[in-house]
Write a protein that holds these residues in place. Structure first.
Motif, mmCIF file in Angstrom:
data_model
loop_
_atom_site.group_PDB
_atom_site.id
_atom_site.type_symbol
_atom_site.label_atom_id
_atom_site.label_comp_id
_atom_site.label_asym_id
_atom_site.label_seq_id
_atom_site.Cartn_x
_atom_site.Cartn_y
_atom_site.Cartn_z
ATOM 1 N N ARG A 212 -68.251 67.951 -106.752
ATOM 2 C CA ARG A 212 -67.753 68.902 -105.889
ATOM 3 C C ARG A 212 -67.423 68.303 -104.746
ATOM 4 N N GLN A 213 -69.203 69.085 -104.801
ATOM 5 C CA GLN A 213 -69.988 68.232 -103.057
ATOM 6 C C GLN A 213 -69.296 66.813 -102.945
ATOM 7 N N ARG A 214 -69.501 66.153 -104.102
ATOM 8 C CA ARG A 214 -69.669 64.285 -104.089
ATOM 9 C C ARG A 214 -68.126 64.058 -103.174
ATOM 10 N N THR A 215 -67.299 65.297 -104.532
ATOM 11 C CA THR A 215 -65.958 65.107 -104.093
ATOM 12 C C THR A 215 -65.164 64.879 -103.076
ATOM 13 N N LEU A 216 -65.746 66.390 -102.371
ATOM 14 C CA LEU A 216 -65.089 66.733 -100.936
ATOM 15 C C LEU A 216 -66.058 65.655 -99.078
ATOM 16 N N LEU A 217 -67.215 65.562 -99.780
ATOM 17 C CA LEU A 217 -67.712 64.577 -98.340
ATOM 18 C C LEU A 217 -67.237 62.680 -98.820
ATOM 19 N N ASP A 218 -66.547 62.823 -100.396
ATOM 20 C CA ASP A 218 -65.991 61.108 -100.085
ATOM 21 C C ASP A 218 -64.674 61.706 -99.845
ATOM 22 N N ALA A 219 -64.046 62.316 -99.458
ATOM 23 C CA ALA A 219 -62.967 62.411 -98.550
ATOM 24 C C ALA A 219 -63.161 62.919 -97.699
ATOM 25 N N SER A 220 -63.838 63.308 -97.185
ATOM 26 C CA SER A 220 -64.247 63.418 -95.445
ATOM 27 C C SER A 220 -63.950 61.854 -94.549
ATOM 28 N N LEU A 221 -63.807 61.175 -95.181
ATOM 29 C CA LEU A 221 -64.300 59.653 -94.714
ATOM 30 C C LEU A 221 -63.079 59.628 -94.182
ATOM 31 N N ASP A 222 -61.804 59.803 -95.207
ATOM 32 C CA ASP A 222 -60.329 59.597 -94.520
ATOM 33 C C ASP A 222 -59.927 60.749 -93.840
ATOM 34 N N ASN A 223 -60.550 62.164 -94.298
ATOM 35 C CA ASN A 223 -59.179 62.946 -93.399
ATOM 36 C C ASN A 223 -59.822 63.257 -92.494
ATOM 37 N N ASP A 224 -59.284 63.776 -91.374
ATOM 38 C CA ASP A 224 -58.965 64.332 -90.108
ATOM 39 C C ASP A 224 -59.845 66.174 -90.198
ATOM 40 N N ALA A 226 -58.639 68.485 -89.759
ATOM 41 C CA ALA A 226 -57.780 70.264 -90.580
ATOM 42 C C ALA A 226 -57.431 70.045 -91.971
ATOM 43 N N THR A 227 -57.244 69.226 -92.011
ATOM 44 C CA THR A 227 -56.729 68.069 -93.687
ATOM 45 C C THR A 227 -58.392 68.936 -94.591
ATOM 46 N N GLN A 228 -59.680 68.428 -93.569
ATOM 47 C CA GLN A 228 -60.695 68.504 -94.603
ATOM 48 C C GLN A 228 -61.405 69.759 -94.331
ATOM 49 N N LEU A 229 -60.589 70.822 -93.296
ATOM 50 C CA LEU A 229 -61.532 72.073 -93.463
ATOM 51 C C LEU A 229 -60.227 72.897 -93.757
ATOM 52 N N LEU A 231 -59.387 70.931 -97.610
ATOM 53 C CA LEU A 231 -60.197 70.393 -98.802
ATOM 54 C C LEU A 231 -60.627 70.902 -99.067
ATOM 55 N N GLU A 232 -61.714 72.147 -98.115
ATOM 56 C CA GLU A 232 -63.140 73.061 -98.321
ATOM 57 C C GLU A 232 -63.078 73.974 -98.759
ATOM 58 N N ARG A 233 -61.578 74.950 -98.148
ATOM 59 C CA ARG A 233 -60.721 76.105 -98.848
ATOM 60 C C ARG A 233 -60.554 76.229 -99.792
ATOM 61 N N ASP A 234 -60.009 75.608 -100.348
ATOM 62 C CA ASP A 234 -59.324 75.198 -101.449
ATOM 63 C C ASP A 234 -60.592 75.131 -102.689
ATOM 64 N N THR A 235 -61.311 73.941 -102.453
ATOM 65 C CA THR A 235 -62.568 73.749 -103.001
ATOM 66 C C THR A 235 -63.571 74.644 -103.388
ATOM 67 N N GLN A 236 -63.482 75.128 -102.337
ATOM 68 C CA GLN A 236 -64.305 76.923 -102.631
ATOM 69 C C GLN A 236 -63.784 77.316 -103.056
ATOM 70 N N ARG A 237 -62.796 77.962 -103.479
ATOM 71 C CA ARG A 237 -61.972 78.913 -104.232
ATOM 72 C C ARG A 237 -62.432 78.005 -105.602
ATOM 73 N N ALA A 238 -61.792 77.598 -105.926
ATOM 74 C CA ALA A 238 -62.282 76.858 -107.506
ATOM 75 C C ALA A 238 -63.052 76.892 -107.699
#
Length: 265
Positions: A212-224, A226-229, A231-238
């Protein structure tokens, strides 16, 4: 009897996968492509496998494509290199990014062309001090592939990425570390020990959480932001619903090492 082009060693919690064409600096032909794809698929299917180390046999990590497979008579029809990429290299890079556990590249010598970019697309890259990374494509009139034009600007910035691609100058391991291209350059005789110790550590870690950390870090390179926050919320919930989180908290409170379920959770 031909050498097995890829060797796999199953160890506790992880697998060691070795490119095994040392007489060709582990350059890729179709047999090695297929063998590596099979090795990665087998690792994915093994729920006891929670990390993977990718390295090369002999004095090099991987010299990229075996150009002896590409020799054609003068005036003959040009090979369809795009088909080769679509059939072999692109699926390999996608597979590395999609494995459900961390992948460590242990670069034991020259990593050139596609070989360099395959290493750089692993989650963590350790390199022997004698190793070097070469974007060799300019020497034969080609362009970087295997995710090279995607990963390099993200790792070292556009200016350095353009320079090493256009000049095809080797980047020594210690320079690669200083630039942020790799995680760490280590003494040659310590490379495999360091890589396998890290894999063994991951073999006891909360695997889902690491992925999950890898997925978040990879996504951060293209997300603004607000989108990243979000995604962090949803990923942390899971992540909080996975049994490894409850075990980690219990182990912390009980002052004992955690016994994470990993991929079996």
């Amino acid at each position: 009897m031909a050498e097995t082009p890829v060797l796999t060693e199953v160890r506790e919690g992880y697998r060691l996968v070795t490119l095994n064409r040392p007489d060709k600096l582990n350059s890729f032909n179709e047999a090695m492509h297929q063998a590596l794809a099979d090795a990665l698929d087998e690792a994915r299917a093994d729920t006891d496998c929670r990390a993977l180390v990718l390295t090369g046999a002999g004095r090099g990590f991987c010299a990229g494509q075996d150009l002896s497979d590409r020799v054609r008579p003068e005036g003959g029809e040009a090979p369809d290199l795009g088909q080769t990429i679509e059939t072999w290299y692109n699926p390999l890079i996608r597979k590395l990014h999609d494995l459900p556990f961390p992948v460590i590249a242990a670069v034991n010598g020259t990593a050139a062309g596609a070989g360099a970019n395959i290493a750089l697309n692993c989650d963590i890259v350790l390199a022997a001090r004698s190793a070097k990374f070469i974007q060799a494509f300019a020497k034969i009139g080609l362009v970087p592939d295997s995710g090279g034009t995607w990963i390099l600007p993200r790792l070292i910035g556009l200016a350095r990425a353009k320079a090493i691609c256009l000049t095809a100058e080797p980047v020594p391991a210690e320079t690669a570390e200083a630039w942020g291209m790799i995680y760490r350059a280590v003494d040659d005789d310590a490379l495999m020990d360091d890589a396998t110790k890290l894999a063994a550590q991951f073999g006891k870690a909360p695997t889902e959480g690491l992925v999950r950390q890898r997925t978040l870090l990879d996504a951060s390179l293209d997300n603004d932001l607000a989108t990243q926050l979000d995604l962090e919320r949803d990923t942390q919930r899971a992540a909080g619903r996975h049994p490894d989180y409850a075990e980690g908290v219990r182990a912390f409170m009980e002052k004992r090492p955690p016994a994470f379920a990993g991929r079996k959770g």
